[in-house]
Design a protein around this motif. Structure first.
Motif, mmCIF file in Angstrom:
data_model
loop_
_atom_site.group_PDB
_atom_site.id
_atom_site.type_symbol
_atom_site.label_atom_id
_atom_site.label_comp_id
_atom_site.label_asym_id
_atom_site.label_seq_id
_atom_site.Cartn_x
_atom_site.Cartn_y
_atom_site.Cartn_z
ATOM 1 N N SER A 1 93.318 50.553 36.737
ATOM 2 C CA SER A 1 93.964 51.647 35.814
ATOM 3 C C SER A 1 94.669 50.934 34.377
ATOM 4 O O SER A 1 94.337 51.572 33.847
ATOM 5 N N ALA A 2 95.727 50.238 34.803
ATOM 6 C CA ALA A 2 96.522 49.316 33.665
ATOM 7 C C ALA A 2 95.685 48.675 33.461
ATOM 8 O O ALA A 2 96.117 48.380 32.060
ATOM 9 N N LYS A 3 95.129 47.651 33.699
ATOM 10 C CA LYS A 3 93.758 46.945 32.889
ATOM 11 C C LYS A 3 92.986 47.411 32.023
ATOM 12 O O LYS A 3 92.763 48.060 30.870
ATOM 13 N N ALA A 4 92.454 48.600 32.243
ATOM 14 C CA ALA A 4 91.489 49.455 31.822
ATOM 15 C C ALA A 4 91.995 50.030 30.375
ATOM 16 O O ALA A 4 91.843 50.332 29.175
ATOM 17 N N PHE A 5 93.232 50.111 31.112
ATOM 18 C CA PHE A 5 94.292 51.160 30.403
ATOM 19 C C PHE A 5 94.296 50.280 28.351
ATOM 20 O O PHE A 5 94.597 50.580 27.521
ATOM 21 N N TYR A 6 94.939 49.027 28.946
ATOM 22 C CA TYR A 6 95.094 48.310 27.955
ATOM 23 C C TYR A 6 94.459 48.135 27.173
ATOM 24 O O TYR A 6 94.206 46.895 26.112
ATOM 25 N N HIS A 7 92.863 47.489 27.972
ATOM 26 C CA HIS A 7 91.846 47.190 27.229
ATOM 27 C C HIS A 7 91.371 48.044 26.689
ATOM 28 O O HIS A 7 91.267 47.912 25.310
ATOM 29 N N ALA A 8 91.457 49.933 26.287
ATOM 30 C CA ALA A 8 91.376 50.844 25.951
ATOM 31 C C ALA A 8 91.872 50.580 24.384
ATOM 32 O O ALA A 8 91.656 50.651 23.657
ATOM 33 N N LEU A 9 93.462 49.749 24.321
ATOM 34 C CA LEU A 9 94.244 49.574 23.470
ATOM 35 C C LEU A 9 93.526 48.989 22.244
ATOM 36 O O LEU A 9 94.434 48.564 21.377
ATOM 37 N N GLU B 1 104.644 60.236 36.736
ATOM 38 C CA GLU B 1 103.067 60.379 36.932
ATOM 39 C C GLU B 1 103.110 62.075 36.651
ATOM 40 O O GLU B 1 101.687 62.137 36.541
ATOM 41 N N ALA B 2 103.662 62.892 36.137
ATOM 42 C CA ALA B 2 103.041 63.795 36.078
ATOM 43 C C ALA B 2 103.025 63.974 33.973
ATOM 44 O O ALA B 2 102.261 65.238 33.720
ATOM 45 N N ALA B 3 103.532 62.959 33.751
ATOM 46 C CA ALA B 3 103.138 62.672 32.155
ATOM 47 C C ALA B 3 101.581 61.992 31.812
ATOM 48 O O ALA B 3 101.451 61.779 30.745
ATOM 49 N N ARG B 4 100.943 61.612 33.162
ATOM 50 C CA ARG B 4 100.308 60.784 33.102
ATOM 51 C C ARG B 4 99.186 61.330 32.500
ATOM 52 O O ARG B 4 98.487 62.515 33.061
ATOM 53 N N GLY B 5 98.298 61.271 31.128
ATOM 54 C CA GLY B 5 96.817 61.781 30.758
ATOM 55 C C GLY B 5 96.887 61.841 29.741
ATOM 56 O O GLY B 5 96.459 62.569 29.158
ATOM 57 N N MET B 6 98.355 62.077 29.167
ATOM 58 C CA MET B 6 99.112 62.585 27.607
ATOM 59 C C MET B 6 99.495 62.363 26.562
ATOM 60 O O MET B 6 99.744 62.589 25.975
ATOM 61 N N GLY C 1 115.562 45.941 24.648
ATOM 62 C CA GLY C 1 114.806 47.240 23.837
ATOM 63 C C GLY C 1 114.655 48.089 24.345
ATOM 64 O O GLY C 1 113.479 47.805 25.485
ATOM 65 N N VAL C 2 114.642 48.893 24.978
ATOM 66 C CA VAL C 2 114.075 50.144 25.166
ATOM 67 C C VAL C 2 113.431 51.617 24.147
ATOM 68 O O VAL C 2 114.048 51.801 23.643
ATOM 69 N N PHE C 3 112.335 51.542 24.354
ATOM 70 C CA PHE C 3 111.872 52.637 23.595
ATOM 71 C C PHE C 3 111.386 53.919 24.592
ATOM 72 O O PHE C 3 110.793 53.873 25.341
ATOM 73 N N VAL C 4 111.806 55.013 23.939
ATOM 74 C CA VAL C 4 111.637 55.892 25.387
ATOM 75 C C VAL C 4 110.594 57.202 24.449
ATOM 76 O O VAL C 4 110.661 57.528 23.643
ATOM 77 N N ALA C 5 109.635 57.590 25.346
ATOM 78 C CA ALA C 5 108.762 58.608 24.960
ATOM 79 C C ALA C 5 109.402 59.956 25.384
ATOM 80 O O ALA C 5 110.160 60.471 26.515
ATOM 81 N N GLU C 6 109.746 61.432 24.582
ATOM 82 C CA GLU C 6 109.191 62.177 25.434
ATOM 83 C C GLU C 6 108.598 62.907 25.082
ATOM 84 O O GLU C 6 107.977 63.775 24.107
ATOM 85 N N ARG C 7 108.483 64.560 25.915
ATOM 86 C CA ARG C 7 107.483 65.584 25.645
ATOM 87 C C ARG C 7 108.534 66.873 26.224
ATOM 88 O O ARG C 7 108.953 66.454 27.066
ATOM 89 N N ASP D 1 111.804 67.728 24.808
ATOM 90 C CA ASP D 1 113.120 66.833 25.256
ATOM 91 C C ASP D 1 113.333 66.845 26.557
ATOM 92 O O ASP D 1 114.317 66.775 26.726
ATOM 93 N N VAL D 2 112.429 65.969 26.993
ATOM 94 C CA VAL D 2 112.338 65.562 28.537
ATOM 95 C C VAL D 2 111.679 63.978 28.515
ATOM 96 O O VAL D 2 110.230 63.764 28.008
ATOM 97 N N ILE D 3 113.064 62.794 28.595
ATOM 98 C CA ILE D 3 112.252 61.959 28.984
ATOM 99 C C ILE D 3 110.822 61.637 29.774
ATOM 100 O O ILE D 3 111.396 61.773 30.949
ATOM 101 N N VAL D 4 110.083 61.058 29.254
ATOM 102 C CA VAL D 4 108.399 60.988 30.472
ATOM 103 C C VAL D 4 107.830 59.020 30.444
ATOM 104 O O VAL D 4 107.277 59.144 31.040
ATOM 105 N N GLY D 5 108.801 58.316 29.527
ATOM 106 C CA GLY D 5 108.047 57.308 29.831
ATOM 107 C C GLY D 5 108.971 55.963 28.706
ATOM 108 O O GLY D 5 110.067 56.860 27.934
ATOM 109 N N ILE D 6 109.187 55.426 29.487
ATOM 110 C CA ILE D 6 109.808 53.742 28.395
ATOM 111 C C ILE D 6 108.863 52.240 28.077
ATOM 112 O O ILE D 6 107.184 52.213 29.113
ATOM 113 N N ALA D 7 109.445 51.781 27.235
ATOM 114 C CA ALA D 7 108.790 50.488 26.893
ATOM 115 C C ALA D 7 109.906 49.105 26.909
ATOM 116 O O ALA D 7 110.662 49.653 26.060
#
Length: 153
Positions: free
Chosen positions: A128-136, A91-96, A53-59, A61-67
């Motif tokens: 940076s990914a490790k820090a992100f996951y740790h924060a979650l 990259e343009a949607a990171r930190g949001m 499966g793929v979850f998409v994140a939109e901002r 109406d533009v898809i900016v991320g996937i899981a």
């Protein structure tokens, strides 16, 4: 800041999903081996028996991320495990908070199907990914380590 909408991917999202998957392949250094096509995504992700499966994140109406995720069926505890295969934010949607929204959606999905855990791997060098996951609330698995057995063509 624009709202983030997370949902399961659909046929019209395939091109955008493939672009983000290729960007991840380039980031992780395997873009020269990347063979996935739009037809593969449709057949294996949207067909009658999806393999992932793929979850998409939109901002805006533009898809900016996937899981990208799949299930590992239950064994000893009668509960599935959700495997997060790929998490990528343009990259343009990171930190949001796009990554946060994707992981939270995946967490809700996992809880809804009675999963015991969400598991994933992280490149050793991706601090940076490790820090992100740790924060979650994520943490390295201190019992298991990843191994592989390569199959030559």
């Amino acid at each position: 800041m624009a709202a983030i909408k997370v949902r399961a991917f659909e046929q019209q999202d395939v091109g955008a999903v493939l672009v983000l998957m290729r960007a991840l392949a380039a980031f992780e250094g395997y873009d020269d081996k990347f063979r996935l096509t739009e037809a593969d995504l449709v057949e294996h992700g949207l067909g009658p028996s999806p393999r992932f499966g793929v979850f998409v994140a939109e901002r805006e109406d533009v898809i900016v991320g996937i899981a990208v995720h799949y299930l590992i069926p239950w064994t000893y505890d009668l509960k599935p495990v959700v495997w997060l295969k790929e998490l990528y934010v343009a990259e343009a949607a990171r930190g949001m908070a796009v990554g946060h929204a994707l992981v939270e959606h995946l967490r809700q999905y996992a809880a809804g199907i009675g999963a015991s855990a969400i598991k994933w791997t992280v490149l050793k060098s991706n601090l940076s990914a490790k820090a992100f996951y740790h924060a979650l609330g994520g943490q390295p698995d201190d019992i298991w380590e990843p191994w592989q057995l390569k199959i030559d063509p």
